[in-house]
Design a protein around this motif. Structure first.
Motif, PDB file in Angstrom:
ATOM      1  N   TYR A   1      -2.573  15.054  -2.310  1.00  0.00           N
ATOM      2  CA  TYR A   1      -1.806  15.163  -3.544  1.00  0.00           C
ATOM      3  C   TYR A   1      -2.671  15.714  -4.662  1.00  0.00           C
ATOM      4  CZ  TYR A   1       1.242  13.955  -7.365  1.00  0.00           C
ATOM      5  OH  TYR A   1       2.034  14.018  -8.475  1.00  0.00           O
ATOM      6  N   ARG A   2      -3.961  15.284  -4.686  1.00  0.00           N
ATOM      7  CA  ARG A   2      -4.844  15.739  -5.743  1.00  0.00           C
ATOM      8  C   ARG A   2      -5.124  17.232  -5.604  1.00  0.00           C
ATOM      9  NH1 ARG A   2      -9.979  12.724  -5.344  1.00  0.00           N
ATOM     10  NH2 ARG A   2      -8.757  10.878  -5.833  1.00  0.00           N
TER      11      ARG A   2
ATOM     12  N   LEU B   1       1.813   6.547  -6.856  1.00  0.00           N
ATOM     13  CA  LEU B   1       0.731   7.431  -7.309  1.00  0.00           C
ATOM     14  C   LEU B   1       1.102   8.896  -7.154  1.00  0.00           C
ATOM     15  CD1 LEU B   1      -2.506   5.684  -6.128  1.00  0.00           C
ATOM     16  CD2 LEU B   1      -1.744   6.063  -8.428  1.00  0.00           C
ATOM     17  N   THR B   2       1.920   9.198  -6.139  1.00  0.00           N
ATOM     18  CA  THR B   2       2.347  10.584  -5.961  1.00  0.00           C
ATOM     19  C   THR B   2       3.748  10.702  -6.544  1.00  0.00           C
ATOM     20  OG1 THR B   2       3.085   9.969  -3.789  1.00  0.00           O
ATOM     21  CG2 THR B   2       0.958  10.959  -3.923  1.00  0.00           C
TER      22      THR B   2
ATOM     23  N   LEU C   1      -3.488  10.683  -0.688  1.00  0.00           N
ATOM     24  CA  LEU C   1      -3.865  10.798  -2.100  1.00  0.00           C
ATOM     25  C   LEU C   1      -4.747  12.026  -2.328  1.00  0.00           C
ATOM     26  CD1 LEU C   1      -4.476   7.146  -3.249  1.00  0.00           C
ATOM     27  CD2 LEU C   1      -2.510   8.595  -3.565  1.00  0.00           C
ATOM     28  N   LEU C   2      -5.650  12.276  -1.370  1.00  0.00           N
ATOM     29  CA  LEU C   2      -6.519  13.460  -1.476  1.00  0.00           C
ATOM     30  C   LEU C   2      -5.692  14.740  -1.435  1.00  0.00           C
ATOM     31  CD1 LEU C   2      -9.565  13.823  -1.597  1.00  0.00           C
ATOM     32  CD2 LEU C   2      -9.524  14.257   0.834  1.00  0.00           C
TER      33      LEU C   2
ATOM     34  N   LEU D   1       0.833  -1.208   0.000  1.00  0.00           N
ATOM     35  CA  LEU D   1       0.000   0.000   0.000  1.00  0.00           C
ATOM     36  C   LEU D   1       0.866   1.256   0.000  1.00  0.00           C
ATOM     37  CD1 LEU D   1      -3.114   0.067   0.213  1.00  0.00           C
ATOM     38  CD2 LEU D   1      -2.836   0.580   2.599  1.00  0.00           C
ATOM     39  N   MET D   2       1.943   1.223   0.836  1.00  0.00           N
ATOM     40  CA  MET D   2       2.858   2.363   0.893  1.00  0.00           C
ATOM     41  C   MET D   2       3.503   2.604  -0.473  1.00  0.00           C
ATOM     42  SD  MET D   2       3.242   3.554   4.047  1.00  0.00           S
ATOM     43  CE  MET D   2       2.593   3.078   5.616  1.00  0.00           C
TER      44      MET D   2
ATOM     45  N   VAL E   1      -4.601   2.514   5.863  1.00  0.00           N
ATOM     46  CA  VAL E   1      -5.546   2.690   4.755  1.00  0.00           C
ATOM     47  C   VAL E   1      -6.099   4.106   4.749  1.00  0.00           C
ATOM     48  CG1 VAL E   1      -7.795   1.997   3.935  1.00  0.00           C
ATOM     49  CG2 VAL E   1      -6.149   0.277   4.549  1.00  0.00           C
ATOM     50  N   VAL E   2      -6.586   4.568   5.909  1.00  0.00           N
ATOM     51  CA  VAL E   2      -7.188   5.907   5.956  1.00  0.00           C
ATOM     52  C   VAL E   2      -6.120   6.973   5.716  1.00  0.00           C
ATOM     53  CG1 VAL E   2      -8.419   7.517   7.414  1.00  0.00           C
ATOM     54  CG2 VAL E   2      -9.037   5.142   7.431  1.00  0.00           C
TER      55      VAL E   2
ATOM     56  N   ALA F   1       1.124   4.098  -2.854  1.00  0.00           N
ATOM     57  CA  ALA F   1       0.920   5.534  -2.642  1.00  0.00           C
ATOM     58  C   ALA F   1       2.112   6.328  -3.157  1.00  0.00           C
ATOM     59  CB  ALA F   1       0.698   5.819  -1.168  1.00  0.00           C
ATOM     60  N   ILE F   2       3.336   5.788  -2.974  1.00  0.00           N
ATOM     61  CA  ILE F   2       4.526   6.500  -3.468  1.00  0.00           C
ATOM     62  C   ILE F   2       4.485   6.578  -4.992  1.00  0.00           C
ATOM     63  CG2 ILE F   2       7.021   6.368  -3.628  1.00  0.00           C
ATOM     64  CD1 ILE F   2       6.987   5.066  -0.883  1.00  0.00           C
TER      65      ILE F   2
ATOM     66  N   ALA G   1     -11.982   5.223   3.638  1.00  0.00           N
ATOM     67  CA  ALA G   1     -10.947   5.405   2.618  1.00  0.00           C
ATOM     68  C   ALA G   1     -11.570   5.607   1.247  1.00  0.00           C
ATOM     69  CB  ALA G   1     -10.015   4.198   2.617  1.00  0.00           C
TER      70      ALA G   1
ATOM     71  N   LEU H   1     -12.607  -2.026  11.008  1.00  0.00           N
ATOM     72  CA  LEU H   1     -12.035  -2.267   9.679  1.00  0.00           C
ATOM     73  C   LEU H   1     -13.008  -1.867   8.591  1.00  0.00           C
ATOM     74  CD1 LEU H   1     -10.045  -5.586   9.571  1.00  0.00           C
ATOM     75  CD2 LEU H   1      -9.290  -3.296   9.111  1.00  0.00           C
TER      76      LEU H   1
ATOM     77  N   LEU I   1     -13.084   9.095   1.112  1.00  0.00           N
ATOM     78  CA  LEU I   1     -12.067  10.147   1.060  1.00  0.00           C
ATOM     79  C   LEU I   1     -11.414  10.233  -0.313  1.00  0.00           C
ATOM     80  CD1 LEU I   1     -10.085   9.893   4.387  1.00  0.00           C
ATOM     81  CD2 LEU I   1     -11.404  11.812   3.578  1.00  0.00           C
ATOM     82  N   ALA I   2     -11.055   9.076  -0.879  1.00  0.00           N
ATOM     83  CA  ALA I   2     -10.229   9.098  -2.071  1.00  0.00           C
ATOM     84  C   ALA I   2     -11.024   9.240  -3.357  1.00  0.00           C
ATOM     85  CB  ALA I   2      -9.392   7.817  -2.138  1.00  0.00           C
ATOM     86  N   ARG I   3     -12.354   9.119  -3.261  1.00  0.00           N
ATOM     87  CA  ARG I   3     -13.177   9.192  -4.477  1.00  0.00           C
ATOM     88  C   ARG I   3     -13.256  10.638  -4.953  1.00  0.00           C
ATOM     89  NH1 ARG I   3     -19.485   9.617  -3.417  1.00  0.00           N
ATOM     90  NH2 ARG I   3     -18.691  11.148  -1.987  1.00  0.00           N
ATOM     91  N   LYS I   4     -13.375  10.813  -6.275  1.00  0.00           N
ATOM     92  CA  LYS I   4     -13.496  12.171  -6.818  1.00  0.00           C
ATOM     93  C   LYS I   4     -14.856  12.761  -6.466  1.00  0.00           C
ATOM     94  CE  LYS I   4     -10.277  12.788 -10.485  1.00  0.00           C
ATOM     95  NZ  LYS I   4      -9.636  11.464 -10.588  1.00  0.00           N
TER      96      LYS I   4
ATOM     97  N   ALA J   1     -13.063   1.827   8.322  1.00  0.00           N
ATOM     98  CA  ALA J   1     -11.860   2.340   7.655  1.00  0.00           C
ATOM     99  C   ALA J   1     -11.947   2.147   6.154  1.00  0.00           C
ATOM    100  CB  ALA J   1     -10.622   1.635   8.206  1.00  0.00           C
TER     101      ALA J   1
ATOM    102  N   LEU K   1      -3.333   6.765   3.949  1.00  0.00           N
ATOM    103  CA  LEU K   1      -2.920   6.863   2.561  1.00  0.00           C
ATOM    104  C   LEU K   1      -4.026   7.455   1.701  1.00  0.00           C
ATOM    105  CD1 LEU K   1      -0.808   3.672   2.255  1.00  0.00           C
ATOM    106  CD2 LEU K   1      -0.062   6.007   2.282  1.00  0.00           C
ATOM    107  N   ALA K   2      -5.302   7.213   2.075  1.00  0.00           N
ATOM    108  CA  ALA K   2      -6.396   7.872   1.347  1.00  0.00           C
ATOM    109  C   ALA K   2      -6.291   9.383   1.508  1.00  0.00           C
ATOM    110  CB  ALA K   2      -7.743   7.365   1.845  1.00  0.00           C
TER     111      ALA K   2
END
Lengths: 167, 101
Positions: B85-86, A78-79, B82-83, A71-72, B75-76, A75-76, A158, A151, A161-164, A154, B78-79
């Motif tokens: 970064y966007r 993706l950024t 990403l947010l 996962l880490m 998980v939270v 993320a690296i 997640a 879980l 949070l991460a959705r557009k 979470a 890294l979400a």
């Protein structure tokens, strides 16, 4: 003889853990520190085996080495721009950080040495994993269920949070 | 004493994690240092289970729960990364100070 081998393995694993943990926090390239994080987590799994926690060692390899570090790295990737090495990775607080850590380390080691530990010389229950499963299903069934809800929360958090926006 | 070396290892690992949290600028780097600190706490739990309370497995149960919570935290976290970064085109935490006034 047998204790000597255990000691040797312990020193090997702790050397591995400490060196790679220092690399994790100091390397300029964040991708390399993620790789060293994997090494550190493997070492901790070895320490679990030395402490007769075989189930935890397996969980450590599966969850930390298998899932969290991937996962880490994800993320690296993706950024993207921060994978390049010319970006400065540490702030101006390096000296203060070293002092705080040294103070913490001295205080905790001193208190370890000054405490009278009531060490019980008894082996752990045979069949570690079986006992763990029985404990989780009987005595600790409520925390077990609560942690599953955590879980799930979470997971949903997640995604939200991460959705557009508006998608 | 044999127990003290495990405690010392955990303390050193925790101190390294604290150093990472204090000095990293990168949010992913801070999350990785947090994982180091979780692991140090877990080593302590398992050590005390083996040397102080070997009758049961309470320490190992605790360590398993810590691993689960750490996974949820990663998980939270890294979400959120990403947010960030966007929205900011960068994840250096010294630039992200909108919650500070």
């Amino acid at each position: 003889m047998q204790t000597d081998t255990v000691q040797l393995v312990f020193y090997l694993f702790s050397f591995l853990i400490i060196i790679s943990a220092i690399y994790v926090v100091t390397l300029k390239n964040i991708f390399h520190s993620a790789i060293f994080l994997v090494l550190t987590l493997f070492g901790v799994a070895g320490i679990y085996i030395l402490l007769h926690a075989e189930f935890l060692a397996a969980v450590q390899v599966l969850i930390y080495v298998g899932a969290v570090s991937v996962l880490m790295i994800f993320a690296i990737m993706l950024t993207t721009r921060l994978a390049s090495r010319e970006i400065k990775q540490s702030n101006e607080q390096v000296m203060a950080g070293i002092f705080i850590c040294a103070g913490f380390l001295l205080a905790s080691l001193g208190s370890f040495a000054n405490t009278v530990w009531r060490v019980v010389d008894k082996p752990l229950p045979e069949n570690n994993t079986l006992t763990l499963g029985q404990l989780l299903m009987n005595e600790y069934v409520l925390p077990f269920e609560v942690v599953s809800i955590v879980l799930l929360a979470a997971l949903i958090g997640a995604i939200v949070l991460a959705r557009k926006e508006g998608a | 004493m044999i127990m003290l070396q495990y405690l010392a290892l955990a303390a050193i690992l925790f101190a390294i994690g604290v150093f990472g949290v204090l000095t990293r600028r990168n949010a992913v780097g801070i999350l990785m240092s947090l994982e180091l600190m979780f692991n140090a706490a877990n080593i302590n739990f398992v050590t005390f289970n083996k040397f102080i309370a070997p009758g049961g497995l309470t320490g190992q149960i605790f360590a398993a729960f810590v691993i689960v919570i750490a996974a949820a935290e990663a998980v939270v976290g890294l979400a959120i990364v990403l947010l960030l970064y966007r929205n900011w085109k960068g994840i250096n935490v010294d630039r992200i100070n909108i919650m500070k006034w």
